[in-house]
Design an enzyme around this catalytic site. Structure first.
Site, mmCIF file in Angstrom:
data_model
loop_
_atom_site.group_PDB
_atom_site.id
_atom_site.type_symbol
_atom_site.label_atom_id
_atom_site.label_comp_id
_atom_site.label_asym_id
_atom_site.label_seq_id
_atom_site.Cartn_x
_atom_site.Cartn_y
_atom_site.Cartn_z
ATOM 1 N N ASN A 1 0.869 -1.179 0.000
ATOM 2 C CA ASN A 1 0.000 0.000 0.000
ATOM 3 C C ASN A 1 0.907 1.230 0.000
ATOM 4 O O ASN A 1 1.486 1.571 1.022
ATOM 5 C CB ASN A 1 -0.895 -0.040 1.250
ATOM 6 C CG ASN A 1 -1.763 1.203 1.390
ATOM 7 O OD1 ASN A 1 -1.807 2.040 0.487
ATOM 8 N ND2 ASN A 1 -2.438 1.327 2.521
ATOM 9 N N LYS B 1 0.131 4.244 -0.263
ATOM 10 C CA LYS B 1 -0.540 5.422 0.324
ATOM 11 C C LYS B 1 -0.316 6.646 -0.585
ATOM 12 O O LYS B 1 -0.241 6.474 -1.808
ATOM 13 C CB LYS B 1 -0.058 5.645 1.760
ATOM 14 C CG LYS B 1 -0.249 4.370 2.607
ATOM 15 C CD LYS B 1 -0.094 4.576 4.078
ATOM 16 C CE LYS B 1 -0.290 3.236 4.797
ATOM 17 N NZ LYS B 1 -0.213 3.346 6.252
ATOM 18 N N HIS C 1 -9.486 1.118 5.099
ATOM 19 C CA HIS C 1 -8.226 1.348 5.835
ATOM 20 C C HIS C 1 -8.501 2.323 6.982
ATOM 21 O O HIS C 1 -9.285 3.262 6.821
ATOM 22 C CB HIS C 1 -7.166 1.902 4.877
ATOM 23 C CG HIS C 1 -5.792 1.869 5.463
ATOM 24 N ND1 HIS C 1 -5.385 2.756 6.428
ATOM 25 C CD2 HIS C 1 -4.750 1.034 5.258
ATOM 26 C CE1 HIS C 1 -4.141 2.472 6.782
ATOM 27 N NE2 HIS C 1 -3.735 1.423 6.087
ATOM 28 N N GLU D 1 -6.927 4.747 8.012
ATOM 29 C CA GLU D 1 -6.657 6.153 7.675
ATOM 30 C C GLU D 1 -7.867 6.793 6.993
ATOM 31 O O GLU D 1 -8.046 8.013 7.056
ATOM 32 C CB GLU D 1 -5.398 6.247 6.799
ATOM 33 C CG GLU D 1 -4.143 6.035 7.642
ATOM 34 C CD GLU D 1 -2.947 5.469 6.909
ATOM 35 O OE1 GLU D 1 -2.944 5.439 5.669
ATOM 36 O OE2 GLU D 1 -2.000 5.029 7.594
ATOM 37 N N GLU E 1 -5.016 -4.950 10.748
ATOM 38 C CA GLU E 1 -4.008 -3.905 10.922
ATOM 39 C C GLU E 1 -4.266 -3.146 12.219
ATOM 40 O O GLU E 1 -5.094 -2.214 12.238
ATOM 41 C CB GLU E 1 -4.075 -2.905 9.771
ATOM 42 C CG GLU E 1 -3.658 -3.460 8.436
ATOM 43 C CD GLU E 1 -3.110 -2.357 7.537
ATOM 44 O OE1 GLU E 1 -1.998 -2.519 7.038
ATOM 45 O OE2 GLU E 1 -3.786 -1.331 7.364
ATOM 46 N N GLY F 1 2.679 2.497 10.856
ATOM 47 C CA GLY F 1 3.602 3.620 10.685
ATOM 48 C C GLY F 1 4.339 4.023 11.940
ATOM 49 O O GLY F 1 4.899 5.122 12.012
ATOM 50 N N SER G 1 3.732 -1.810 10.386
ATOM 51 C CA SER G 1 5.192 -1.780 10.580
ATOM 52 C C SER G 1 5.871 -3.095 10.190
ATOM 53 O O SER G 1 6.806 -3.542 10.851
ATOM 54 C CB SER G 1 5.535 -1.402 12.026
ATOM 55 O OG SER G 1 5.090 -0.086 12.295
#
Ligand code: 13P
Length: 265
Positions: A9, A11, A96, A98, A177, A183, A221
């Site tokens: 991904n 992003k 996701h 985010e 996730e 991250g 991560s």
């Protein structure tokens, strides 16, 4: 048998030239990596040029997008739809964390997106993950109850998958996730991620009647040092990689590790 998968991904990173170069490099490495599917999910504006530049790509390398709208077309400024994606990419990452964090995406919207995506014959990767780490070691049953309660990952997953049949879900993978691991460099341990992946599988099977062939991936991560730990978990069928998918060599190493571990080579 479940076919393992590693998804990159990207992003909102990289420019046009860098994206095409990165995809070409991954394609070159992918030729030598067997037994797994590899998916690249660049920013949507670069998916078509990458598709064009990889016309002769290895058969295990697929393209994906990071989000889409739940309608086929309409006055939805800034959105793309699955009928636009179809024929160019094969996968869509949906839900996701985010998207919820920055754009307020809800479980209901994710559910509509999954339905539209499947209707248009695309594969979806549906993300789910908790904000605060579950303490499975302290009290497994209590944490399992929390997962099933309002705002828990299992109730969230149920809402996202509402109204989908077992057959529909053949083209769905679940990406576990944990938000606290995304991250941050603070990845979950293999044991923790493996335990939750297996809880997700059991939930899909027992409570939603979904076959055990639904892939569950881990993301958060992931790098070439910890990938083996996740791949070694029988309940984890692949990885969803963020930051490290922006480096072709390190991403290829992660893919190779998953291929080796899962094929027992
Ligand atoms: P990182 O690998 O950068 O933690 O990102 C994970 C992720 O969000 C992939 O979708």
């Amino acid at each position: 048998m479940i076919h393992p998968i590693v998804v990159g991904n990207w992003k909102m990173h990289n420019n046009y030239a860098g994206s095409v170069l990165l995809a070409k490099e991954v394609a070159r490495y992918s030729e030598k990596i067997k037994h797994i599917d590899i998916v690249l999910a660049p920013p949507s504006i670069f998916v078509y040029p990458i598709y064009e530049s990889l016309r002769a790509r290895p058969s295990n390398l697929y393209l994906g997008v990071q989000n889409m709208m739940w309608e086929n077309e309409g006055a939805y400024t800034g959105e793309i739809s699955s009928i636009m994606v179809r024929g160019i990419a094969e996968y869509v990452i949906l839900g996701h964390s985010e998207r919820a964090k920055f754009f307020g995406e809800t479980n209901e919207q994710v559910n509509k997106k999954i339905k539209n995506c499947l209707k248009n014959h695309l594969n979806c990767i549906v993300c789910i993950g908790e904000y605060d780490k579950y303490d499975l070691e302290d009290d497994y049953e209590r944490e399992l109850t929390r997962m099933k309660s309002d705002k828990g990952i299992l109730s969230g997953l149920k809402e996202r998958l509402t109204g989908l049949s077992a057959e529909d879900l053949e083209n769905v993978s679940i990406a576990y996730e944990p938000v606290w691991a995304i991250g941050t460099g603070n990845n979950a341990s293999g044991m923790y991620a493996g335990a939750i992946a297996s809880i997700i599988k059991e939930f899909l099977h027992k409570e939603l009647g979904i076959s055990s062939s639904c892939r569950v991936l881990y993301g958060g991560s992931v790098d070439d040092k910890n990938a083996r730990e996740f791949a070694a978990q029988t309940s984890i069928d692949g990885l969803l990689v963020g930051g490290e998918s922006l480096n072709a060599l390190r991403f290829a190493k992660i893919c190779k590790i998953v291929s080796e571990v899962k094929s027992g080579r």
